[in-house]
Write a protein that holds these residues in place. Structure first.
Motif, PDB file in Angstrom:
ATOM      1  N   GLU A   6       0.873  -1.170   0.000  1.00  0.00           N
ATOM      2  CA  GLU A   6       0.000   0.000   0.000  1.00  0.00           C
ATOM      3  C   GLU A   6       0.911   1.221   0.000  1.00  0.00           C
ATOM      4  O   GLU A   6       1.778   1.361   0.874  1.00  0.00           O
ATOM      5  CB  GLU A   6      -0.904   0.017   1.229  1.00  0.00           C
ATOM      6  CG  GLU A   6      -1.847   1.208   1.224  1.00  0.00           C
ATOM      7  CD  GLU A   6      -2.750   1.233   2.433  1.00  0.00           C
ATOM      8  OE1 GLU A   6      -3.924   1.585   2.269  1.00  0.00           O
ATOM      9  OE2 GLU A   6      -2.283   0.905   3.541  1.00  0.00           O
ATOM     10  N   VAL A   7       0.716   2.086  -0.972  1.00  0.00           N
ATOM     11  CA  VAL A   7       1.566   3.268  -1.128  1.00  0.00           C
ATOM     12  C   VAL A   7       0.707   4.514  -1.004  1.00  0.00           C
ATOM     13  O   VAL A   7      -0.250   4.707  -1.756  1.00  0.00           O
ATOM     14  CB  VAL A   7       2.288   3.253  -2.502  1.00  0.00           C
ATOM     15  CG1 VAL A   7       3.125   4.508  -2.676  1.00  0.00           C
ATOM     16  CG2 VAL A   7       3.143   2.001  -2.641  1.00  0.00           C
ATOM     17  N   ILE A   8       1.049   5.347  -0.019  1.00  0.00           N
ATOM     18  CA  ILE A   8       0.356   6.616   0.205  1.00  0.00           C
ATOM     19  C   ILE A   8       1.386   7.728   0.055  1.00  0.00           C
ATOM     20  O   ILE A   8       2.402   7.750   0.771  1.00  0.00           O
ATOM     21  CB  ILE A   8      -0.269   6.684   1.625  1.00  0.00           C
ATOM     22  CG1 ILE A   8      -1.154   5.463   1.903  1.00  0.00           C
ATOM     23  CG2 ILE A   8      -1.012   7.999   1.807  1.00  0.00           C
ATOM     24  CD1 ILE A   8      -2.463   5.406   1.190  1.00  0.00           C
ATOM     25  N   ASP A   9       1.143   8.639  -0.866  1.00  0.00           N
ATOM     26  CA  ASP A   9       2.060   9.759  -1.126  1.00  0.00           C
ATOM     27  C   ASP A   9       3.492   9.286  -1.349  1.00  0.00           C
ATOM     28  O   ASP A   9       4.450   9.882  -0.843  1.00  0.00           O
ATOM     29  CB  ASP A   9       2.007  10.779   0.014  1.00  0.00           C
ATOM     30  CG  ASP A   9       0.639  11.440   0.131  1.00  0.00           C
ATOM     31  OD1 ASP A   9      -0.016  11.641  -0.911  1.00  0.00           O
ATOM     32  OD2 ASP A   9       0.224  11.745   1.264  1.00  0.00           O
ATOM     33  N   MET A  22      -8.928  -9.848  -3.761  1.00  0.00           N
ATOM     34  CA  MET A  22      -9.220  -9.250  -2.449  1.00  0.00           C
ATOM     35  C   MET A  22      -8.849  -7.766  -2.433  1.00  0.00           C
ATOM     36  O   MET A  22      -9.562  -6.954  -1.847  1.00  0.00           O
ATOM     37  CB  MET A  22      -8.500 -10.004  -1.335  1.00  0.00           C
ATOM     38  CG  MET A  22      -9.095 -11.365  -1.052  1.00  0.00           C
ATOM     39  SD  MET A  22     -10.862 -11.314  -0.617  1.00  0.00           S
ATOM     40  CE  MET A  22     -10.826 -10.433   0.923  1.00  0.00           C
ATOM     41  N   VAL A  23      -7.741  -7.424  -3.050  1.00  0.00           N
ATOM     42  CA  VAL A  23      -7.359  -6.004  -3.153  1.00  0.00           C
ATOM     43  C   VAL A  23      -8.480  -5.244  -3.853  1.00  0.00           C
ATOM     44  O   VAL A  23      -8.888  -4.163  -3.420  1.00  0.00           O
ATOM     45  CB  VAL A  23      -6.023  -5.834  -3.930  1.00  0.00           C
ATOM     46  CG1 VAL A  23      -5.762  -4.368  -4.242  1.00  0.00           C
ATOM     47  CG2 VAL A  23      -4.861  -6.429  -3.156  1.00  0.00           C
ATOM     48  N   ASP A  24      -8.972  -5.823  -4.930  1.00  0.00           N
ATOM     49  CA  ASP A  24      -9.992  -5.165  -5.750  1.00  0.00           C
ATOM     50  C   ASP A  24     -11.313  -4.936  -5.019  1.00  0.00           C
ATOM     51  O   ASP A  24     -12.097  -4.070  -5.426  1.00  0.00           O
ATOM     52  CB  ASP A  24     -10.243  -5.970  -7.025  1.00  0.00           C
ATOM     53  CG  ASP A  24      -9.046  -5.978  -7.964  1.00  0.00           C
ATOM     54  OD1 ASP A  24      -8.142  -5.120  -7.811  1.00  0.00           O
ATOM     55  OD2 ASP A  24      -9.006  -6.858  -8.850  1.00  0.00           O
ATOM     56  N   THR A  25     -11.578  -5.665  -3.932  1.00  0.00           N
ATOM     57  CA  THR A  25     -12.835  -5.480  -3.191  1.00  0.00           C
ATOM     58  C   THR A  25     -12.870  -4.146  -2.448  1.00  0.00           C
ATOM     59  O   THR A  25     -13.949  -3.658  -2.117  1.00  0.00           O
ATOM     60  CB  THR A  25     -13.061  -6.601  -2.149  1.00  0.00           C
ATOM     61  OG1 THR A  25     -12.076  -6.493  -1.118  1.00  0.00           O
ATOM     62  CG2 THR A  25     -13.068  -7.975  -2.797  1.00  0.00           C
ATOM     63  N   GLY A  26     -11.701  -3.594  -2.130  1.00  0.00           N
ATOM     64  CA  GLY A  26     -11.650  -2.350  -1.369  1.00  0.00           C
ATOM     65  C   GLY A  26     -11.737  -2.545   0.131  1.00  0.00           C
ATOM     66  O   GLY A  26     -11.694  -1.581   0.892  1.00  0.00           O
ATOM     67  N   LYS A  27     -11.834  -3.783   0.597  1.00  0.00           N
ATOM     68  CA  LYS A  27     -11.942  -4.059   2.033  1.00  0.00           C
ATOM     69  C   LYS A  27     -10.671  -3.683   2.794  1.00  0.00           C
ATOM     70  O   LYS A  27     -10.701  -3.509   4.010  1.00  0.00           O
ATOM     71  CB  LYS A  27     -12.248  -5.533   2.273  1.00  0.00           C
ATOM     72  CG  LYS A  27     -13.631  -5.943   1.832  1.00  0.00           C
ATOM     73  CD  LYS A  27     -13.879  -7.417   2.095  1.00  0.00           C
ATOM     74  CE  LYS A  27     -15.257  -7.821   1.612  1.00  0.00           C
ATOM     75  NZ  LYS A  27     -15.516  -9.254   1.826  1.00  0.00           N
ATOM     76  N   PHE A  28      -9.560  -3.570   2.085  1.00  0.00           N
ATOM     77  CA  PHE A  28      -8.277  -3.283   2.741  1.00  0.00           C
ATOM     78  C   PHE A  28      -7.805  -1.866   2.463  1.00  0.00           C
ATOM     79  O   PHE A  28      -6.697  -1.486   2.830  1.00  0.00           O
ATOM     80  CB  PHE A  28      -7.226  -4.299   2.287  1.00  0.00           C
ATOM     81  CG  PHE A  28      -7.567  -5.696   2.711  1.00  0.00           C
ATOM     82  CD1 PHE A  28      -7.180  -6.172   3.954  1.00  0.00           C
ATOM     83  CD2 PHE A  28      -8.325  -6.512   1.894  1.00  0.00           C
ATOM     84  CE1 PHE A  28      -7.524  -7.442   4.362  1.00  0.00           C
ATOM     85  CE2 PHE A  28      -8.675  -7.793   2.291  1.00  0.00           C
ATOM     86  CZ  PHE A  28      -8.279  -8.259   3.525  1.00  0.00           C
ATOM     87  N   GLY A  29      -8.634  -1.070   1.806  1.00  0.00           N
ATOM     88  CA  GLY A  29      -8.280   0.292   1.444  1.00  0.00           C
ATOM     89  C   GLY A  29      -8.482   0.491  -0.044  1.00  0.00           C
ATOM     90  O   GLY A  29      -8.902  -0.416  -0.766  1.00  0.00           O
ATOM     91  N   ASN A  30      -8.195   1.674  -0.496  1.00  0.00           N
ATOM     92  CA  ASN A  30      -8.377   2.026  -1.899  1.00  0.00           C
ATOM     93  C   ASN A  30      -7.507   1.139  -2.785  1.00  0.00           C
ATOM     94  O   ASN A  30      -6.276   1.173  -2.675  1.00  0.00           O
ATOM     95  CB  ASN A  30      -8.015   3.492  -2.110  1.00  0.00           C
ATOM     96  CG  ASN A  30      -8.265   3.961  -3.523  1.00  0.00           C
ATOM     97  OD1 ASN A  30      -8.441   3.179  -4.441  1.00  0.00           O
ATOM     98  ND2 ASN A  30      -8.266   5.267  -3.696  1.00  0.00           N
TER      99      ASN A  30
END
Length: 74
Positions: A6-9, A22-30
């Motif tokens: 997960e990369v933020i800024d 699972m990533v694509d579901t959005g359950k773990f963040g954008n």
């Protein structure tokens, strides 16, 4: 399973062992914040002889350069 950072800024905030679905579901963040990384890639070399992915395995606190599509340690 695959590894996703997960990369933020531009900073890696966490690395998960998870499937793309699972990533694509959005359950773990954008989902747009997650970038696949390879535990077998270090210094642009794949330790098992495969194709290296994004220069290095992502680590929490490390950075991601979107222009070069590479993970770097801080």
């Amino acid at each position: 399973m695959a590894h996703f950072a997960e990369v933020i800024d531009g900073v890696v905030t966490r690395v998960l062992v998870i499937e793309q679905d699972m990533v694509d579901t959005g359950k773990f963040g954008n989902p747009e914040n997650f970038i696949q990384t390879s535990i077998n890639t270090h210094g642009g070399v794949h330790s098992l002889g495969g194709t290296p992915l994004r220069r290095n395995f992502a680590v929490v606190g490390g950075t991601y350069d979107s222009e070069t599509d590479e993970f770097h340690r801080r």
